[in-house]
Design a protein around this motif. Structure first.
Motif, mmCIF file in Angstrom:
data_model
loop_
_atom_site.group_PDB
_atom_site.id
_atom_site.type_symbol
_atom_site.label_atom_id
_atom_site.label_comp_id
_atom_site.label_asym_id
_atom_site.label_seq_id
_atom_site.Cartn_x
_atom_site.Cartn_y
_atom_site.Cartn_z
ATOM 1 N N ARG A 30 0.831 -1.198 0.000
ATOM 2 C CA ARG A 30 0.000 0.000 0.000
ATOM 3 C C ARG A 30 0.870 1.253 0.000
ATOM 4 O O ARG A 30 1.997 1.248 0.488
ATOM 5 C CB ARG A 30 -0.907 0.027 1.232
ATOM 6 C CG ARG A 30 -1.981 -1.045 1.262
ATOM 7 C CD ARG A 30 -2.726 -0.989 2.590
ATOM 8 N NE ARG A 30 -1.838 -1.301 3.716
ATOM 9 C CZ ARG A 30 -2.018 -0.859 4.950
ATOM 10 N NH1 ARG A 30 -3.025 -0.056 5.236
ATOM 11 N NH2 ARG A 30 -1.184 -1.209 5.918
ATOM 12 N N THR A 31 0.317 2.318 -0.555
ATOM 13 C CA THR A 31 0.965 3.617 -0.502
ATOM 14 C C THR A 31 0.001 4.626 0.085
ATOM 15 O O THR A 31 -1.215 4.409 0.123
ATOM 16 C CB THR A 31 1.412 4.092 -1.897
ATOM 17 O OG1 THR A 31 0.268 4.122 -2.770
ATOM 18 C CG2 THR A 31 2.477 3.179 -2.476
ATOM 19 N N GLY A 163 3.698 2.690 -10.260
ATOM 20 C CA GLY A 163 3.582 1.704 -9.194
ATOM 21 C C GLY A 163 3.011 2.308 -7.924
ATOM 22 O O GLY A 163 2.215 1.669 -7.219
ATOM 23 N N PHE A 164 3.391 3.544 -7.627
ATOM 24 C CA PHE A 164 2.845 4.213 -6.447
ATOM 25 C C PHE A 164 1.342 4.418 -6.603
ATOM 26 O O PHE A 164 0.565 4.157 -5.679
ATOM 27 C CB PHE A 164 3.543 5.562 -6.250
ATOM 28 C CG PHE A 164 3.122 6.294 -5.000
ATOM 29 C CD1 PHE A 164 3.833 6.136 -3.823
ATOM 30 C CD2 PHE A 164 2.021 7.147 -5.007
ATOM 31 C CE1 PHE A 164 3.440 6.802 -2.662
ATOM 32 C CE2 PHE A 164 1.615 7.813 -3.860
ATOM 33 C CZ PHE A 164 2.334 7.640 -2.693
ATOM 34 N N ALA A 165 0.925 4.882 -7.788
ATOM 35 C CA ALA A 165 -0.493 5.129 -8.036
ATOM 36 C C ALA A 165 -1.304 3.838 -7.967
ATOM 37 O O ALA A 165 -2.434 3.828 -7.462
ATOM 38 C CB ALA A 165 -0.678 5.807 -9.388
ATOM 39 N N GLU A 166 -0.760 2.735 -8.473
ATOM 40 C CA GLU A 166 -1.466 1.465 -8.446
ATOM 41 C C GLU A 166 -1.719 0.986 -7.020
ATOM 42 O O GLU A 166 -2.763 0.393 -6.724
ATOM 43 C CB GLU A 166 -0.664 0.401 -9.202
ATOM 44 C CG GLU A 166 -0.638 0.603 -10.714
ATOM 45 C CD GLU A 166 0.299 -0.370 -11.391
ATOM 46 O OE1 GLU A 166 0.915 -1.191 -10.670
ATOM 47 O OE2 GLU A 166 0.428 -0.308 -12.621
ATOM 48 N N ARG A 167 -0.787 1.234 -6.128
ATOM 49 C CA ARG A 167 -0.914 0.780 -4.751
ATOM 50 C C ARG A 167 -1.706 1.758 -3.882
ATOM 51 O O ARG A 167 -1.941 1.489 -2.705
ATOM 52 C CB ARG A 167 0.478 0.579 -4.140
ATOM 53 C CG ARG A 167 1.252 -0.586 -4.743
ATOM 54 C CD ARG A 167 2.723 -0.521 -4.330
ATOM 55 N NE ARG A 167 3.478 -1.681 -4.758
ATOM 56 C CZ ARG A 167 3.944 -1.874 -5.985
ATOM 57 N NH1 ARG A 167 3.704 -0.956 -6.936
ATOM 58 N NH2 ARG A 167 4.634 -2.949 -6.291
ATOM 59 N N ALA A 168 -2.112 2.893 -4.448
ATOM 60 C CA ALA A 168 -2.801 3.912 -3.656
ATOM 61 C C ALA A 168 -4.257 3.559 -3.382
ATOM 62 O O ALA A 168 -4.873 4.131 -2.481
ATOM 63 C CB ALA A 168 -2.722 5.261 -4.366
ATOM 64 N N GLY A 169 -4.816 2.657 -4.184
ATOM 65 C CA GLY A 169 -6.187 2.244 -3.941
ATOM 66 C C GLY A 169 -7.239 3.158 -4.520
ATOM 67 O O GLY A 169 -8.408 3.089 -4.119
ATOM 68 N N GLY A 170 -6.872 4.023 -5.443
ATOM 69 C CA GLY A 170 -7.845 4.922 -6.057
ATOM 70 C C GLY A 170 -7.188 5.704 -7.176
ATOM 71 O O GLY A 170 -5.957 5.707 -7.304
ATOM 72 N N PRO A 171 -7.978 6.364 -8.013
ATOM 73 C CA PRO A 171 -7.405 7.147 -9.111
ATOM 74 C C PRO A 171 -6.517 8.261 -8.587
ATOM 75 O O PRO A 171 -6.898 8.992 -7.664
ATOM 76 C CB PRO A 171 -8.636 7.691 -9.840
ATOM 77 C CG PRO A 171 -9.733 7.655 -8.831
ATOM 78 C CD PRO A 171 -9.451 6.482 -7.961
#
Length: 231
Positions: A30-31, A163-171
């Motif tokens: 997660r990020t 990769g950071f955006a993908e792990r953020a859990g939202g757009p």
């Protein structure tokens, strides 16, 4: 007489700006972000609710407490905060203010937010950032990340903007200071060329040293065999 604040009912959520540090969970799944002052020890996600940092049981935000998320009205004011020495490696967030909020002259204090965009400043070397790298410090269960050009923190773990955006859990939209979007990460060709040249020079030096050691070992081996034969 109890004074009441004027009520606002905007047609769409207000937009605000703040600075924060990107963080990556210890398991890398997660990020999120962590603040730079009040509540800085409690990372939050792209969509999250504020909680009273003093542990009081009241609705956030309360007029009798300073807890809650905080933001500024103008992006220029938030970006100006990154000029301070303590916040040089922080990023600027664009957030949608959700739920109840209290409006002040320069910003708002509110209950819920959605992080919509991240503006990433340059690497400390001055080049445009191409990824987030381990900043060398963190919080329990979280590692703080910082902008990196891709060449200055080769020995540290890193994460691309995508990769950071993908792990953020939202757009989430990530934009570098030079204007390159973080959808696929921006690649700094000069940084990559410099890194490659340095690695090639180090490899050539190591090869030269290896050749020298092999030559010395060969001479020592020949000398040892010749001495045995003379006996």
């Amino acid at each position: 007489m109890r004074l009441r604040l004027p009520q606002e009912r905007p047609a769409r959520p207000p937009t605000g700006y703040k600075i924060a540090y990107p963080v990556l969970s210890g398991d890398g799944a997660r990020t999120g972000f962590t603040g730079v002052s009040l509540g800085g020890g409690a990372p939050y996600g792209v969509l999250d609710d504020a909680r009273c940092v003093y542990g009081r049981r009241h609705r956030v935000p309360s007029r009798l407490c300073d807890c809650g998320f905080h933001c500024l009205h103008a992006s220029a004011e938030a970006r100006a905060l990154t000029c301070e020495g303590a916040h040089r490696r922080a990023v600027v967030l664009e957030v949608a203010v959700l739920g109840a909020y209290i409006r002040y002259e320069h910003g708002m204090r509110y209950a819920r937010q959605r992080v919509r965009g991240v503006r990433v400043g340059p690497c400390p070397c001055g080049r445009a950032a191409t990824r987030f790298a381990d900043a060398g410090w963190g919080l329990p269960g979280w590692r703080v990340l910082a902008p990196d050009c891709g060449g200055c923190s080769l020995g540290r773990s890193g994460l691309t903007f995508a990769g950071f955006a993908e792990r953020a859990g939202g757009p989430l939209t990530i934009v570098t200071e030079g204007g390159a979007t973080g959808g696929p990460p921006h690649v700094d060709a000069d940084a990559d060329a410099t890194t490659l040249a340095g690695l090639m020079a180090e490899a050539a030096l190591l090869q030269a040293r290896l050749d020298w050691f092999q030559g010395r070992l060969a001479r020592l081996a020949d000398g040892g065999q010749a001495g045995t034969a003379d006996r």
